[in-house]
Motif scaffolding. Structure first.
Motif, PDB file in Angstrom:
ATOM      1  N   ALA A 298      26.624 -15.275   2.142  1.00  0.00           N
ATOM      2  CA  ALA A 298      25.856 -14.527   3.110  1.00  0.00           C
ATOM      3  C   ALA A 298      26.253 -13.218   3.256  1.00  0.00           C
ATOM      4  N   ASP A 299      27.629 -13.211   3.560  1.00  0.00           N
ATOM      5  CA  ASP A 299      28.156 -11.817   3.711  1.00  0.00           C
ATOM      6  C   ASP A 299      28.009 -10.650   2.455  1.00  0.00           C
ATOM      7  N   THR A 300      27.760 -11.250   1.325  1.00  0.00           N
ATOM      8  CA  THR A 300      27.372 -10.255   0.239  1.00  0.00           C
ATOM      9  C   THR A 300      25.990  -9.732   0.064  1.00  0.00           C
ATOM     10  N   VAL A 301      25.132 -10.418   0.792  1.00  0.00           N
ATOM     11  CA  VAL A 301      23.605 -10.188   1.005  1.00  0.00           C
ATOM     12  C   VAL A 301      23.328  -8.924   1.442  1.00  0.00           C
ATOM     13  N   LYS A 302      22.575  -8.014   0.583  1.00  0.00           N
ATOM     14  CA  LYS A 302      22.301  -6.669   0.875  1.00  0.00           C
ATOM     15  C   LYS A 302      20.965  -6.763   1.329  1.00  0.00           C
ATOM     16  N   ILE A 303      20.648  -6.394   2.847  1.00  0.00           N
ATOM     17  CA  ILE A 303      19.225  -6.406   3.383  1.00  0.00           C
ATOM     18  C   ILE A 303      18.975  -4.999   3.368  1.00  0.00           C
ATOM     19  N   LEU A 304      17.820  -4.610   3.089  1.00  0.00           N
ATOM     20  CA  LEU A 304      17.219  -3.249   3.097  1.00  0.00           C
ATOM     21  C   LEU A 304      16.175  -3.008   4.129  1.00  0.00           C
ATOM     22  N   PRO A 305      15.678  -1.859   4.725  1.00  0.00           N
ATOM     23  CA  PRO A 305      14.916  -1.538   5.692  1.00  0.00           C
ATOM     24  C   PRO A 305      13.488  -1.828   4.914  1.00  0.00           C
ATOM     25  N   TYR A 306      12.524  -2.270   5.757  1.00  0.00           N
ATOM     26  CA  TYR A 306      11.243  -2.119   5.447  1.00  0.00           C
ATOM     27  C   TYR A 306      10.507  -0.824   5.351  1.00  0.00           C
ATOM     28  N   THR A 307       9.959  -0.168   4.014  1.00  0.00           N
ATOM     29  CA  THR A 307       9.595   1.052   3.732  1.00  0.00           C
ATOM     30  C   THR A 307       8.349   1.015   3.491  1.00  0.00           C
ATOM     31  N   LEU A 308       7.539   0.025   3.434  1.00  0.00           N
ATOM     32  CA  LEU A 308       6.030   0.040   2.706  1.00  0.00           C
ATOM     33  C   LEU A 308       5.197   0.593   3.595  1.00  0.00           C
ATOM     34  N   ASP A 309       4.166   1.374   2.961  1.00  0.00           N
ATOM     35  CA  ASP A 309       3.081   2.073   3.530  1.00  0.00           C
ATOM     36  C   ASP A 309       1.997   1.095   4.001  1.00  0.00           C
ATOM     37  N   ASP A 310       0.918   1.568   4.469  1.00  0.00           N
ATOM     38  CA  ASP A 310      -0.298   0.692   4.938  1.00  0.00           C
ATOM     39  C   ASP A 310      -1.460   0.469   3.764  1.00  0.00           C
ATOM     40  N   ASP A 311      -1.248   1.141   2.761  1.00  0.00           N
ATOM     41  CA  ASP A 311      -2.197   1.005   1.676  1.00  0.00           C
ATOM     42  C   ASP A 311      -2.020   0.030   0.519  1.00  0.00           C
ATOM     43  N   TRP A 312      -3.080  -0.556   0.152  1.00  0.00           N
ATOM     44  CA  TRP A 312      -3.076  -1.590  -0.826  1.00  0.00           C
ATOM     45  C   TRP A 312      -4.405  -1.153  -1.791  1.00  0.00           C
ATOM     46  N   THR A 313      -4.040  -1.506  -3.037  1.00  0.00           N
ATOM     47  CA  THR A 313      -5.066  -1.317  -3.995  1.00  0.00           C
ATOM     48  C   THR A 313      -5.611  -2.670  -4.038  1.00  0.00           C
ATOM     49  N   VAL A 314      -6.814  -3.040  -4.078  1.00  0.00           N
ATOM     50  CA  VAL A 314      -7.471  -4.306  -4.045  1.00  0.00           C
ATOM     51  C   VAL A 314      -8.412  -4.392  -5.022  1.00  0.00           C
ATOM     52  N   PHE A 315      -8.315  -5.646  -5.874  1.00  0.00           N
ATOM     53  CA  PHE A 315      -9.213  -5.885  -6.817  1.00  0.00           C
ATOM     54  C   PHE A 315      -9.970  -7.365  -6.639  1.00  0.00           C
ATOM     55  N   ILE A 316     -11.341  -7.258  -6.557  1.00  0.00           N
ATOM     56  CA  ILE A 316     -11.989  -8.517  -6.332  1.00  0.00           C
ATOM     57  C   ILE A 316     -12.821  -8.842  -7.303  1.00  0.00           C
ATOM     58  N   PRO A 317     -12.292  -9.825  -8.320  1.00  0.00           N
ATOM     59  CA  PRO A 317     -13.122 -10.115  -9.383  1.00  0.00           C
ATOM     60  C   PRO A 317     -14.411 -10.813  -9.303  1.00  0.00           C
ATOM     61  N   GLY A 318     -14.514 -11.648  -8.024  1.00  0.00           N
ATOM     62  CA  GLY A 318     -16.099 -12.063  -8.075  1.00  0.00           C
ATOM     63  C   GLY A 318     -16.112 -13.458  -8.928  1.00  0.00           C
ATOM     64  N   ARG A 319     -15.085 -13.837  -9.477  1.00  0.00           N
ATOM     65  CA  ARG A 319     -15.125 -15.161 -10.158  1.00  0.00           C
ATOM     66  C   ARG A 319     -13.799 -16.015 -10.002  1.00  0.00           C
TER      67      ARG A 319
ATOM     68  N   LEU B 202      -9.083  -7.541 -14.246  1.00  0.00           N
ATOM     69  CA  LEU B 202      -9.760  -8.684 -14.194  1.00  0.00           C
ATOM     70  C   LEU B 202     -11.441  -8.345 -14.324  1.00  0.00           C
ATOM     71  N   GLY B 203     -11.559  -6.956 -15.026  1.00  0.00           N
ATOM     72  CA  GLY B 203     -12.889  -6.226 -15.237  1.00  0.00           C
ATOM     73  C   GLY B 203     -13.497  -5.746 -13.837  1.00  0.00           C
ATOM     74  N   VAL B 204     -12.830  -5.293 -13.056  1.00  0.00           N
ATOM     75  CA  VAL B 204     -13.255  -4.390 -11.849  1.00  0.00           C
ATOM     76  C   VAL B 204     -12.269  -3.520 -11.582  1.00  0.00           C
ATOM     77  N   LYS B 205     -12.691  -2.393 -11.141  1.00  0.00           N
ATOM     78  CA  LYS B 205     -11.790  -1.390 -10.687  1.00  0.00           C
ATOM     79  C   LYS B 205     -11.314  -1.631  -9.225  1.00  0.00           C
ATOM     80  N   GLY B 206     -10.187  -0.951  -9.134  1.00  0.00           N
ATOM     81  CA  GLY B 206      -9.484  -1.333  -7.684  1.00  0.00           C
ATOM     82  C   GLY B 206     -10.027  -0.400  -6.443  1.00  0.00           C
ATOM     83  N   LYS B 207      -9.991  -0.719  -5.469  1.00  0.00           N
ATOM     84  CA  LYS B 207     -10.551  -0.037  -4.152  1.00  0.00           C
ATOM     85  C   LYS B 207      -9.173  -0.181  -3.213  1.00  0.00           C
ATOM     86  N   ILE B 208      -9.148   1.083  -2.480  1.00  0.00           N
ATOM     87  CA  ILE B 208      -8.217   1.429  -1.362  1.00  0.00           C
ATOM     88  C   ILE B 208      -8.344   0.604  -0.230  1.00  0.00           C
TER      89      ILE B 208
END
Length: 593
Positions: free
Chosen positions: A227-248, A269-275
């Motif tokens: 455990a002493d050698t494990v490198k823990i990184l800070p959380y740097t993700l933003d709030d935007d997601w690209t979402v695909f809803i295939p409907g099947r 999967l046949g659909v465009k992504g939405k933010i």
């Protein structure tokens, strides 16, 4: 004319004398004590585990009325409802309790006599009853009146959390009619998945998931040793997601395609992504249908290799992939927590230097379609100490072992076994013959009812399955449609007496009861109390107003109206229920003045 003048005095004894009738309590002292507490205090107490456990001990069963004198062997006990006006009137049942014959309104249940003592249960609220014991050359008579305190709890062997919607005072001071609408938990269990444990029966997708789960368990165990050698990184993700809803539904090759991606495509999967942008780490998707698929993706840069702790949860099934590698995998059995919070699960994302692709495969549940994903709040500063790393890894290993046993070792779901009935033969007969139930309005979804073809109450009862959401139901067109479908069935006189339920009789059932009682004019305080009564069965303090009911009430109070009852009516009208439907519902559900 008094009772004393009607019968020969030498052979008759009047128990009640000439005074007022004896008052009969239908609720226990502990149950009534909760009802007397001011709402704000109840709201706070509802979040207290010790109070909730004590409340659960009070139970969800009615307190019966004990006939005040022993009933002799071979005697006849007759109970009559005085000036009754409910739909239950006219149904009289004659039964035997040992050597005693009992004749009474059919909805009354009796305990088996012990030394001639007889107790009556499931009595109506604020109702006056006359009783008479005849036999052995004499008669005894008496009168009692039940307390005017809701709810009217119902004992139904095998099925918990049963109560009459009626009994409260509604519009214009008219009492809501008893014996017309009952709410309960499920009359049978939910369908159970039938699993195959044969390796040869596993799909390619399941084989990949099984190997990934085992590999993660091995990886985290190795990290714990160093455990002493494990490198823990800070959380740097933003709030935007690209979402695909295939409907099947997805096929094995679709899962392979998703895992093979290293960048966000324009079409998947046949659909465009939405933010979609997360609000306080919560992504809420538009509700379509139960078990709908959604693929959420985001790219991010990392300055070095390491592990990024994140807290996550979902409503309801989800799987996390980073750069095509499967991490936390709850795609088969789902989140499993009553609330969806970042604290539910810890994931340690194995980040690589440079660009990374994070993918979450989400499937909706019965109540919503939500991903909760954000900074692990336990990490307050960097660098993280070795002790903190060991704590995180120990927790992650524990979660991974649980996931491996529940999601993977449990086998592949190859079918469903219909839920077993909760009704005994006696309670089924009581529902149909004595309560006169015509309709069983089932609020559960497709998977919960797999294999069902009718009501557990029998062929004479119409099974009307109308899937419905719960506290977030008014927040989407899909949810509103489900609520409207349920209300329409329960507001038809020809469907009554009816019983309506989900599986626990708390959430989906609770919001429908809230709306119906509100339409009938029950006071705001009574609407809250009726929802709270389920706590007499459920001692989980996380199921409280702030975590559940407040969301639903906030949607109601956004509707026009000066009172909550007015806002409920405005909400119901906005669902497509007509003023005429509301008028006729009130006409048959409210007793005459």
């Amino acid at each position: 004319m008094t009772r004393e003048k009607e019968s020969p005095p030498a052979k008759e004894s009047a128990i009640s004398g000439g005074g007022p009738p004896e008052k009969a309590a239908l609720l226990s002292p502990a149950q009534k004590a909760h009802l007397r507490i001011p709402r704000q205090e109840r709201v706070e107490l509802f979040q207290t585990p010790a109070y909730r456990l004590n409340l659960q001990k009070a139970g969800d069963l009615p307190q019966g009325y004990a006939i005040p004198v022993p009933v002799p062997e071979h005697a006849r006990l007759t109970i009559r409802e005085k000036d009754g006006k409910s739909a239950e009137d006219g149904r009289i049942r004659e039964t035997r309790l040992g050597t005693i014959t009992v004749s009474a309104p059919a909805y009354i249940l009796f305990s088996s006599p012990a030394e001639g003592n007889v107790t009556a249960e499931n009595l109506k609220i604020a109702c006056r009853y006359d009783w008479e014991i005849s036999g052995n050359g004499g008669k005894k008579r008496g009168t009692f009146e039940t307390e005017d305190i809701a709810p009217r709890l119902i004992r139904l062997d095998g099925v918990p959390n049963v109560r009459d919607l009626g009994g409260r005072i509604g519009l214009d001071g008219r009492r809501i009619r008893q014996g017309m609408l009952y709410r309960s938990s499920g009359l049978n269990d939910n369908a159970r998945p039938r699993c195959s444990y044969d390796e040869n029966d596993l799909s390619p997708e399941m084989i990949v998931r099984k190997k990934a789960c085992a590999a993660n368990l091995e990886m985290y165990s190795g990290m714990l040793r160093h455990a002493d050698t494990v490198k823990i990184l800070p959380y740097t993700l933003d709030d935007d997601w690209t979402v695909f809803i295939p409907g099947r539904d997805l096929k094995d090759e679709d899962y392979m395609q998703i895992a093979g991606l290293r960048s966000i495509p324009d079409i998947l999967l046949g659909v465009k992504g939405k933010i979609f942008t997360a609000d306080s780490d919560r992504v809420t998707l538009p509700r379509c249908r139960t078990y709908e698929h959604a693929i959420l993706m985001k790219s991010f840069e990392a300055p070095e290799d390491g592990f990024m702790p994140v807290g996550c949860s979902a409503d309801y099934f989800f799987q996390i992939l980073l750069n095509g590698r499967i991490g936390l995998d709850l795609l088969t059995h789902g989140d499993g927590h009553p609330l969806y919070r970042k604290e539910n699960y810890l994931e340690l994302l194995p980040v690589k230097k440079g660009n990374n692709l994070l993918t979450v495969h989400l499937r909706s549940g019965n109540g919503g379609w939500v991903l909760v994903f954000g900074r692990q709040e336990e990490i307050t500063k960097l660098p993280v100490s070795t002790e903190e790393k060991e704590q995180m890894l120990t927790r992650r290993i524990s979660e991974q072992e649980f996931i491996f046993s529940r999601e993977i070792i449990s086998g592949r779901i190859v079918g469903f076994i219909p839920g077993r009935t909760r009704l005994t033969e006696e309670s089924r007969e009581y529902l149909v013959r004595d309560l006169g139930i015509r309709s069983d309005v089932d609020l559960r979804g497709d998977t919960e009812c797999r294999g069902m073809t009718g009501s557990p109450a029998g062929k004479s009862v119409r099974w009307l399955r109308r899937p419905c959401g719960s506290y977030a139901a008014l927040g989407s067109d899909f949810g509103k449609e489900g609520v409207a479908n349920v209300l329409r069935e329960l507001m038809k006189k020809e469907n009554c007496p009816a019983i309506f339920h989900c599986i626990g009789g708390q959430d989906r059932t609770g919001i429908i009861a809230f709306l119906l009682n509100g339409l009938l004019g029950a006071q705001e305080e009574e609407l809250y109390l009726d929802w709270e009564v389920t706590a007499w069965m459920n001692g989980d303090s996380s199921v409280n107003h702030r975590n559940f009911l407040d969301r639903f009430v906030s949607d109601l109070t956004a509707c026009p109206g000066k009172t909550l009852n007015g806002q409920i009516e405005a909400c119901v009208l906005s669902l497509g229920i007509t003023p005429e439907e509301i008028r006729t519902f009130r006409e048959f559900m409210l007793e005459p003045q």
